[in-house]
Enzyme design. Structure first.
Site, PDB file in Angstrom:
ATOM      1  N   HIS A 145       1.478 -16.877 -26.021  1.00 45.26           N
ATOM      2  CA  HIS A 145       1.766 -15.964 -24.605  1.00 45.26           C
ATOM      3  C   HIS A 145       2.236 -17.135 -23.812  1.00 45.26           C
ATOM      4  O   HIS A 145       1.305 -18.091 -23.677  1.00 45.26           O
ATOM      5  CB  HIS A 145       0.599 -15.335 -24.598  1.00 45.26           C
ATOM      6  CG  HIS A 145       0.161 -14.489 -23.794  1.00 45.26           C
ATOM      7  ND1 HIS A 145       1.239 -12.588 -23.962  1.00 45.26           N
ATOM      8  CD2 HIS A 145      -0.232 -13.847 -22.478  1.00 45.26           C
ATOM      9  CE1 HIS A 145       1.396 -12.341 -22.423  1.00 45.26           C
ATOM     10  NE2 HIS A 145       0.680 -13.363 -22.069  1.00 45.26           N
TER      11      HIS A 145
ATOM     12  N   CYS B  15       3.738 -11.111 -18.892  1.00 40.51           N
ATOM     13  CA  CYS B  15       2.787 -11.045 -18.750  1.00 40.51           C
ATOM     14  C   CYS B  15       2.486  -9.122 -18.509  1.00 40.51           C
ATOM     15  O   CYS B  15       2.968  -8.317 -19.011  1.00 40.51           O
ATOM     16  CB  CYS B  15       1.718 -11.727 -18.223  1.00 40.51           C
ATOM     17  SG  CYS B  15      -0.441 -11.524 -19.281  1.00 40.51           S
TER      18      CYS B  15
ATOM     19  N   ASP C  48       1.544 -15.347 -30.089  1.00 37.97           N
ATOM     20  CA  ASP C  48       0.594 -14.268 -28.584  1.00 37.97           C
ATOM     21  C   ASP C  48      -0.278 -13.729 -29.574  1.00 37.97           C
ATOM     22  O   ASP C  48      -0.319 -12.599 -30.611  1.00 37.97           O
ATOM     23  CB  ASP C  48       1.498 -13.621 -28.402  1.00 37.97           C
ATOM     24  CG  ASP C  48       1.291 -12.955 -27.056  1.00 37.97           C
ATOM     25  OD1 ASP C  48       0.256 -13.101 -27.070  1.00 37.97           O
ATOM     26  OD2 ASP C  48       2.021 -12.849 -25.964  1.00 37.97           O
TER      27      ASP C  48
END
Length: 296
Positions: free
Chosen positions: A265, A176, A233
Site C-alpha cells: 500500500h 489511499c 497491500d
C-alpha cells in the site's frame, strides 16, 4: 509539456522515518475497516522527491462552500495561454501535506491546473493527532461523502471562474482515502472526464456517512478510471480488487485496474517506507498517459 525538477536526495530515507504509535485496536480498525497504510505519520518538511515552483503560480486560497471557507492549495503554469485542463488532487487521511502539494506542482509542470482541497477542515486537523487510529476515529469517520462531493464540485467551479480552467477538461486523482473518493466522484458528476485512483478502498460496509463504496458504482461511472493497486497491500486484499475488476467488466466500463504484484500500500508516497520508486514512476507515467488520452 515540461518536466519537473525532481530529486531523489536521501538513499537512506526508509530508515529515517519514525513509526506511528498505533495500538492494537487501531491496527484492527485500519486493516479491517479502512484499508489504510500503517507505516508512518506524514513528514511535512521532508519528502524524497521535491518539485520546484519555478515557472509556476502556486498558492493557498479559500473557496466559499455554503458559507464555509474551504482551504485549498493550487499550482498552475505561470505563463499558460488559454484554458487549462483541471486536475483535482485528493489527499490521503493525513491531509494536504507537502507530498500532496508536490503532486500538484508535478501536474502543473505538465500544463495542468491542479487543486488540492483540505477536505477534513470542518472535522479537524490530522497533523494535530498522534496516530493513524486517532485520525480514523476522530476525523475520517466523521466526514460524509456527500460533503466531500460538494467540496470537490466547488473546487471545479472555482477553477473555471477564478483560474481560467477548462470546464470541458476536468479530471481527478487521489491517494489511499482519496483513491476511494476518486471512484465515487467519477460516479457523482458528468463533468469529470477521467480519474486515476491510487490504492483506494473498493469494498466495505456502508455507513450513514459512507453509504456507497466504489464497487457499488462500477456500473454508473461517468468517466473512465485508472486504478493503481499493490499486490502486497495488506489493507486492500487482492480479492477486493478482483471483485472490482469483475464488476467493471460486467458493466462494460472502459475503466481498468493495474496491479503491481510486489508493491505494498502507498507505494507512491515518497515520504514513507512503503515507497517503491519503480512502481511509483511507472504509475505516474500511466497517470500522465491517462490524462493526455482523456483530456487531450
Amino acid at each position: 509539456m515540461t518536466t519537473p525538477d525532481t530529486r531523489h536526495d536521501n538513499p537512506q530515507f526508509d530508515s529515517l522515518l519514525p513509526a506511528a504509535r498505533l495500538d492494537r485496536r487501531g491496527f484492527v480498525t485500519t486493516l479491517a475497516a479502512a484499508g489504510f497504510a500503517l507505516a508512518v505519520q506524514p513528514v511535512h518538511a521532508s519528502t524524497l522527491i521535491t518539485t520546484d515552483d519555478s515557472k509556476l503560480t502556486t498558492g493557498d486560497e479559500t473557496i466559499d462552500v455554503n458559507g464555509d471557507r474551504l482551504p485549498i492549495y493550487f499550482a498552475r503554469p505561470a505563463e499558460a495561454t488559454g484554458r487549462l485542463p483541471i486536475v483535482l488532487v485528493v489527499q490521503e487521511i493525513f491531509g494536504v501535506h507537502e507530498h500532496i502539494r508536490d503532486v500538484c506542482r508535478r501536474l502543473a509542470h505538465q500544463d495542468y491546473l491542479a487543486i488540492a482541497p483540505e477536505l477534513f477542515f470542518r472535522q479537524g486537523d490530522p497533523s494535530k493527532l498522534e496516530s493513524v487510529a486517532e485520525i480514523l476515529q476522530e476525523i475520517v469517520a466523521k466526514v460524509p461523502d456527500a460533503q466531500v462531493m460538494a467540496d470537490l464540485d466547488a473546487c471545479a467551479d472555482w477553477a473555471v471562474a477564478a483560474q481560467g480552467g477548462d470546464p470541458e477538461k476536468l479530471a481527478i486523482t487521489g491517494f489511499c482515502w482519496g483513491g476511494r473518493i476518486t471512484w465515487l466522484y467519477a460516479a457523482h458528476t458528468a463533468r469529470v472526464r477521467a480519474g486515476i485512483a491510487w490504492y483506494g478502498r473498493l469494498v466495505g460496509t456502508p455507513s450513514s456517512n459512507t453509504p456507497l463504496q466504489p464497487i457499488d458504482v462500477a456500473d454508473r461511472l461517468n468517466a473512465p478510471v485508472l486504478g493503481l493497486y499493490g499486490g502486497q497491500d495488506q489493507g486492500i486484499p487482492l480479492e477486493g480488487v478482483q471483485m472490482m475488476q469483475e464488476a467493471l467488466r460486467k458493466a462494460g466500463s472502459p475503466s481498468t485496474i493495474h496491479i503491481y504484484p510486489d508493491a505494498p500500500h502507498a507505494f507512491h508516497a515518497d515520504y514513507r517506507p512503503s515507497y517503491r520508486r519503480e512502481e511509483a514512476e511507472d504509475g505516474w507515467k500511466r497517470l500522465l498517459e491517462w490524462l493526455s488520452s482523456h483530456l487531450g
